[in-house]
Scaffold this motif. Structure first.
Motif, PDB file in Angstrom:
ATOM      1  N   GLY A 192       0.826  -1.201   0.000  1.00 45.87           N
ATOM      2  CA  GLY A 192       0.000   0.000   0.000  1.00 45.87           C
ATOM      3  C   GLY A 192       0.860   1.251   0.000  1.00 45.87           C
ATOM      4  N   HIS A 193       0.284   2.329  -0.550  1.00 45.10           N
ATOM      5  CA  HIS A 193       0.971   3.628  -0.572  1.00 45.10           C
ATOM      6  C   HIS A 193      -0.106   4.687  -0.688  1.00 45.10           C
ATOM      7  CE1 HIS A 193       3.681   6.895  -1.442  1.00 45.10           C
ATOM      8  NE2 HIS A 193       4.729   6.094  -1.424  1.00 45.10           N
ATOM      9  N   ASP A 222      -4.387   2.944  -6.164  1.00 41.70           N
ATOM     10  CA  ASP A 222      -4.578   1.810  -7.065  1.00 41.70           C
ATOM     11  C   ASP A 222      -3.304   1.006  -7.288  1.00 41.70           C
ATOM     12  OD1 ASP A 222      -7.234   2.588  -7.400  1.00 41.70           O
ATOM     13  OD2 ASP A 222      -6.754   3.885  -9.104  1.00 41.70           O
ATOM     14  N   GLY A 223      -2.267   1.308  -6.535  1.00 38.82           N
ATOM     15  CA  GLY A 223      -1.013   0.578  -6.659  1.00 38.82           C
ATOM     16  C   GLY A 223       0.121   1.458  -7.136  1.00 38.82           C
ATOM     17  N   ASP A 224       1.312   1.197  -6.622  1.00 39.33           N
ATOM     18  CA  ASP A 224       2.504   1.964  -6.953  1.00 39.33           C
ATOM     19  C   ASP A 224       2.994   1.545  -8.345  1.00 39.33           C
ATOM     20  OD1 ASP A 224       5.039   3.092  -7.141  1.00 39.33           O
ATOM     21  OD2 ASP A 224       5.575   2.670  -5.057  1.00 39.33           O
ATOM     22  N   PRO A 225       2.884   2.418  -9.343  1.00 44.73           N
ATOM     23  CA  PRO A 225       3.306   2.028 -10.705  1.00 44.73           C
ATOM     24  C   PRO A 225       4.803   1.738 -10.803  1.00 44.73           C
ATOM     25  CG  PRO A 225       2.842   4.387 -10.608  1.00 44.73           C
ATOM     26  CD  PRO A 225       2.391   3.810  -9.302  1.00 44.73           C
ATOM     27  N   ILE A 273       4.006 -12.292  -1.836  1.00 39.82           N
ATOM     28  CA  ILE A 273       3.505 -11.022  -2.389  1.00 39.82           C
ATOM     29  C   ILE A 273       2.087 -11.208  -2.929  1.00 39.82           C
ATOM     30  CG2 ILE A 273       3.823  -9.330  -4.234  1.00 39.82           C
ATOM     31  CD1 ILE A 273       6.857  -9.744  -3.933  1.00 39.82           C
ATOM     32  N   GLU A 274       1.862 -12.309  -3.633  1.00 38.97           N
ATOM     33  CA  GLU A 274       0.533 -12.555  -4.218  1.00 38.97           C
ATOM     34  C   GLU A 274      -0.520 -12.747  -3.129  1.00 38.97           C
ATOM     35  OE1 GLU A 274      -1.694 -15.672  -7.304  1.00 38.97           O
ATOM     36  OE2 GLU A 274       0.436 -15.919  -6.815  1.00 38.97           O
ATOM     37  N   LYS A 275      -0.231 -13.572  -2.130  1.00 39.60           N
ATOM     38  CA  LYS A 275      -1.210 -13.840  -1.069  1.00 39.60           C
ATOM     39  C   LYS A 275      -1.451 -12.606  -0.203  1.00 39.60           C
ATOM     40  CE  LYS A 275      -0.354 -18.809  -0.720  1.00 39.60           C
ATOM     41  NZ  LYS A 275       0.094 -19.932   0.156  1.00 39.60           N
ATOM     42  N   ALA A 276      -0.383 -11.871   0.107  1.00 39.34           N
ATOM     43  CA  ALA A 276      -0.542 -10.662   0.924  1.00 39.34           C
ATOM     44  C   ALA A 276      -1.414  -9.633   0.205  1.00 39.34           C
ATOM     45  CB  ALA A 276       0.823 -10.067   1.240  1.00 39.34           C
ATOM     46  N   THR A 277      -1.217  -9.514  -1.088  1.00 40.10           N
ATOM     47  CA  THR A 277      -2.027  -8.571  -1.865  1.00 40.10           C
ATOM     48  C   THR A 277      -3.486  -8.999  -1.884  1.00 40.10           C
ATOM     49  OG1 THR A 277      -0.122  -8.038  -3.261  1.00 40.10           O
ATOM     50  CG2 THR A 277      -2.293  -7.483  -4.126  1.00 40.10           C
ATOM     51  N   GLN A 278      -3.736 -10.295  -2.064  1.00 38.29           N
ATOM     52  CA  GLN A 278      -5.108 -10.798  -2.103  1.00 38.29           C
ATOM     53  C   GLN A 278      -5.811 -10.598  -0.761  1.00 38.29           C
ATOM     54  OE1 GLN A 278      -4.657 -14.889  -3.283  1.00 38.29           O
ATOM     55  NE2 GLN A 278      -4.573 -14.414  -5.482  1.00 38.29           N
ATOM     56  N   LEU A 279      -5.122 -10.874   0.332  1.00 39.37           N
ATOM     57  CA  LEU A 279      -5.755 -10.842   1.648  1.00 39.37           C
ATOM     58  C   LEU A 279      -5.909  -9.432   2.213  1.00 39.37           C
ATOM     59  CD1 LEU A 279      -4.080 -13.970   3.284  1.00 39.37           C
ATOM     60  CD2 LEU A 279      -6.485 -13.703   2.657  1.00 39.37           C
ATOM     61  N   THR A 280      -5.050  -8.527   1.815  1.00 38.88           N
ATOM     62  CA  THR A 280      -5.137  -7.154   2.340  1.00 38.88           C
ATOM     63  C   THR A 280      -5.777  -6.190   1.348  1.00 38.88           C
ATOM     64  OG1 THR A 280      -2.946  -6.508   1.507  1.00 38.88           O
ATOM     65  CG2 THR A 280      -3.042  -7.523   3.697  1.00 38.88           C
ATOM     66  N   LEU A 307      -3.989  -4.606  -0.653  1.00 44.12           N
ATOM     67  CA  LEU A 307      -2.957  -3.582  -0.818  1.00 44.12           C
ATOM     68  C   LEU A 307      -1.848  -4.111  -1.717  1.00 44.12           C
ATOM     69  CD1 LEU A 307      -2.669  -2.496   2.932  1.00 44.12           C
ATOM     70  CD2 LEU A 307      -3.876  -1.273   1.103  1.00 44.12           C
ATOM     71  N   PRO A 308      -1.631  -3.502  -2.872  1.00 45.61           N
ATOM     72  CA  PRO A 308      -0.548  -3.954  -3.756  1.00 45.61           C
ATOM     73  C   PRO A 308       0.817  -3.612  -3.169  1.00 45.61           C
ATOM     74  CG  PRO A 308      -2.164  -2.564  -4.921  1.00 45.61           C
ATOM     75  CD  PRO A 308      -2.400  -2.401  -3.452  1.00 45.61           C
ATOM     76  N   PRO A 309       1.860  -4.311  -3.611  1.00 50.12           N
ATOM     77  CA  PRO A 309       3.210  -4.003  -3.125  1.00 50.12           C
ATOM     78  C   PRO A 309       3.678  -2.651  -3.634  1.00 50.12           C
ATOM     79  CG  PRO A 309       3.310  -5.567  -4.942  1.00 50.12           C
ATOM     80  CD  PRO A 309       1.856  -5.418  -4.589  1.00 50.12           C
ATOM     81  N   ASN A 310       4.457  -1.948  -2.813  1.00 48.56           N
ATOM     82  CA  ASN A 310       5.011  -0.676  -3.259  1.00 48.56           C
ATOM     83  C   ASN A 310       6.475  -0.857  -3.654  1.00 48.56           C
ATOM     84  OD1 ASN A 310       6.589  -0.483  -0.876  1.00 48.56           O
ATOM     85  ND2 ASN A 310       4.957   0.594   0.211  1.00 48.56           N
TER      86      ASN A 310
END
Length: 374
Positions: A275-276, A281-284, A303-310, A312-315
């Motif tokens: 998240g940021h 909508d996600g850090d480009p 990274i995939e599971k954390a994004t799905q569960l939260t 929040l995309p990776p920054n």
């Protein structure tokens, strides 16, 4: 009197002071000579000015803590959730630009930038980098009274020396190649380093950029400005956030992604690097960097599971830590890449601040114990 005091939020003594200074017109009440009447327009005007003063105080407080930008800049900005460098989309720019080209663009330099350096460092790393800058800051010349082209020349020498201190191989090649050589990496790894560093050169008015601009506003030397910015950048809530992500990745590799995610979510702890607030909508930048390589399997699953569960995309901090893990770069490589790249932006902010010719001097709002009336 009581009604006016209530409307203005002041004591009777203040009303008398307003009258004596001509700010409030008063006349006797024809119906009751023991009472006074105050001009309604004067009362309304005083109330409006008091409210404006309170708003100004609130704005002045919030300006330093994130409510409003306060320094105009033409270096970088966020437009429609995209980072732009002097009007150019940063992600598109990073597809082909070298770090030298990014510096020339951000510094508005007339001539190509050259980061070549022959300085050799016996024990490269964070200590060497800050020691080098501190020594240069102690003996550096003020920026005042010096031509811009001379300052540009000093800027490129500073970045070159800083890169060597973090482990880049001395030489005349582009900086991303020198980092790959210094870390014993093949040429294709250098391309990932180039992309990462160009994506990191600036991020509008960050805490570190503000610190560098404050130093520049006083006429401090360029190494002092850069040192001010980089010491601020070194905090775990700023440029060293990838260090927190690296620690998280170590947990994932030791315990597995499911156990680590379950621990964080069950305890309500936020996952570092996801998240940021500037990119809902996600850090480009992160998406662009992660598209260039495949992280280790366990980290990719995490990274995939954390994004799905939260949700929040990776920054960029996750992407940078994943890059270091993928290529097995040195322990502090993420901060070294970040600090070297961002030094270009910090120097750009320092140079831009020089044109303002005014010391940045915020005022304190005292909330401590008041002295006893003498």
């Amino acid at each position: 009197m009581a009604e006016v005091c209530s409307q203005l939020g002041v004591r009777p003594q203040t009303i008398y002071a307003y009258v004596s200074r001509g700010k409030l017109e008063v006349m006797p009440d024809p119906a009751d000579t023991r009472r006074s009447l105050y001009r309604a327009e004067d009362v309304a005007g005083l109330a409006k000015r008091k409210q404006a003063g309170r708003k100004h105080e609130t704005l002045a407080t919030n300006t330093l803590f994130g409510a409003e930008p306060s320094i105009p800049t033409a270096i970088s900005a966020f437009i429609r959730q995209r980072l732009v460098y002097r009007g150019q989309d940063a992600v598109a720019f990073a597809q082909t630009a070298s770090l030298e080209a990014a510096a020339q663009w951000l510094w508005n330099a007339e001539h190509p930038v050259d980061f070549s350096s022959a300085t050799r460092v016996s024990s490269p790393g964070r200590v060497a980098a800050f020691t080098t800058l501190a020594t240069l800051a102690a003996t550096g010349h003020s920026t005042h009274g010096r031509m811009t082209r001379v300052l540009h020349s000093e800027c490129q020498a500073l970045v070159g020396q800083l890169a060597n201190a973090f482990g880049a191989q001395p030489g005349k090649q582009p900086l991303h190649l020198r980092f790959a050589q210094g870390w014993k990496q093949p040429a294709h790894v250098a391309e990932g380093l180039r992309t990462a560093m160009v994506l990191l050169v600036d991020h509008e008015l960050t805490s570190s950029a503000f610190a560098a601009r404050i130093a520049a506003s006083t006429g401090a030397s360029l190494p002092a400005c850069l040192l001010s910015g980089l010491t601020t950048l070194s905090g775990p809530l700023h440029g060293d956030a990838s260090g927190r992500v690296k620690a998280l990745f170590n947990e994932v590799e030791r315990l597995g992604e499911d156990q680590v995610i379950a621990h964080y979510l069950s305890t309500g702890l936020p996952l570092p690097g996801f998240g940021h607030h500037l990119y809902p909508d996600g850090d480009p930048r992160a998406a662009a960097l992660l598209a260039q390589f495949e992280p280790p399997d366990v980290i990719a699953r995490f990274i995939e599971k954390a994004t799905q569960l939260t949700g929040l995309p990776p920054n960029i901090d996750v992407a940078l830590a994943a890059l270091v893990a993928h290529y097995r770069l040195p322990e502090d490589a993420a901060f070294g890449l970040f600090a070297t790249a961002r030094s270009i932006g910090l120097l750009a902010h320092s140079l831009e601040q020089l044109s303002v010719a005014q010391v940045i001097r915020p005022r304190g709002r005292y909330v401590g114990v008041m002295p006893e009336a003498g």
